[in-house]
Design an enzyme around this catalytic site. Structure first.
Site, mmCIF file in Angstrom:
data_model
loop_
_atom_site.group_PDB
_atom_site.id
_atom_site.type_symbol
_atom_site.label_atom_id
_atom_site.label_comp_id
_atom_site.label_asym_id
_atom_site.label_seq_id
_atom_site.Cartn_x
_atom_site.Cartn_y
_atom_site.Cartn_z
ATOM 1 N N HIS A 196 23.790 -38.719 17.802
ATOM 2 C CA HIS A 196 22.325 -38.374 17.220
ATOM 3 C C HIS A 196 21.254 -39.547 18.501
ATOM 4 O O HIS A 196 21.302 -39.993 18.940
ATOM 5 C CB HIS A 196 22.696 -39.740 16.008
ATOM 6 N N CYS A 236 18.851 -31.122 10.439
ATOM 7 C CA CYS A 236 20.676 -31.487 10.442
ATOM 8 C C CYS A 236 21.105 -30.821 11.277
ATOM 9 O O CYS A 236 20.781 -31.028 12.596
ATOM 10 C CB CYS A 236 21.346 -30.793 9.189
#
Length: 150
Positions: free
Chosen positions: A42, A75
Site C-alpha cells: 500500500h 482501490c
C-alpha cells in the site's frame, strides 16, 4: 448541494502523487478502499478504509480529514470502488457541512469548498508498477503477489 458524478471527479497521476510525497507536501491524505486485496502493499501512510465499512465510517472520516487540503481515494484500479468512495465522501461532507456538523472554517472559506477530493489514476495497480519497490513510497510490498496478477 453540489452535484458530483464520476465524470466530473478529478484525478491525480501516480507520478504527481509521488512528487508530492518527495516534496513532503502537507495536507494530503490517501484513502485506500480495498478490502482483502489490500494485502501485498500500500502507499506509505495511507488509511485503509474498506468499502464494506463506509456505512458507519464515512462521517468519522469526513470529520477526521476536514483540515486536509487534498483527499485522494483509490482501490486496485480506481475504476469502481475508489471513485464511488470519493463520491460518497463528497456527498457526506456536503451533508454534514449543510447541517453544521463540521463547525469549522478555513481562511474564511467553507472547508467543503477548499478541500479537493480526487482519485488516483490507475489505482494501486498502476502505482505499484512504478513505485512498488520504492520503500520510501510503498509499504508492505510483496512483488510476487503482483507478478502477472493484472
Amino acid at each position: 448541494m453540489a452535484s458530483y458524478t464520476i465524470s466530473n471527479l478529478p484525478a491525480i497521476s501516480a507520478a504527481k502523487l509521488a512528487d508530492s510525497f518527495r516534496a513532503k507536501t502537507p495536507g494530503i491524505s490517501i484513502i485506500d478502499v480495498r478490502d482483502s486485496d489490500y494485502v501485498g502493499g500500500h502507499i506509505m501512510g495511507c488509511l485503509n478504509v474498506p468499502v464494506n465499512t463506509h456505512d458507519y465510517r464515512m462521517p468519522e472520516l469526513v470529520r477526521t480529514l476536514r483540515n486536509q487540503d487534498i483527499v485522494i481515494f483509490h482501490c486496485a484500479l480506481s475504476q469502481q470502488r475508489g471513485p464511488a468512495s470519493a463520491l460518497r465522501y463528497l456527498r457526506e461532507r456536503d451533508r454534514m457541512a449543510e447541517k453544521g456538523e463540521l463547525g469549522i472554517r478555513k481562511d474564511g472559506e467553507d472547508v467543503q469548498r477548499a478541500q479537493r477530493v480526487v482519485v488516483l489514476e490507475g489505482g494501486f495497480v498502476k502505482w505499484q508498477e512504478t513505485y512498488g519497490m520504492d520503500t520510501e513510497l510503498t509499504e508492505g510490498y510483496a512483488k510476487d503477489l503482483w507478478d502477472d496478477k493484472w
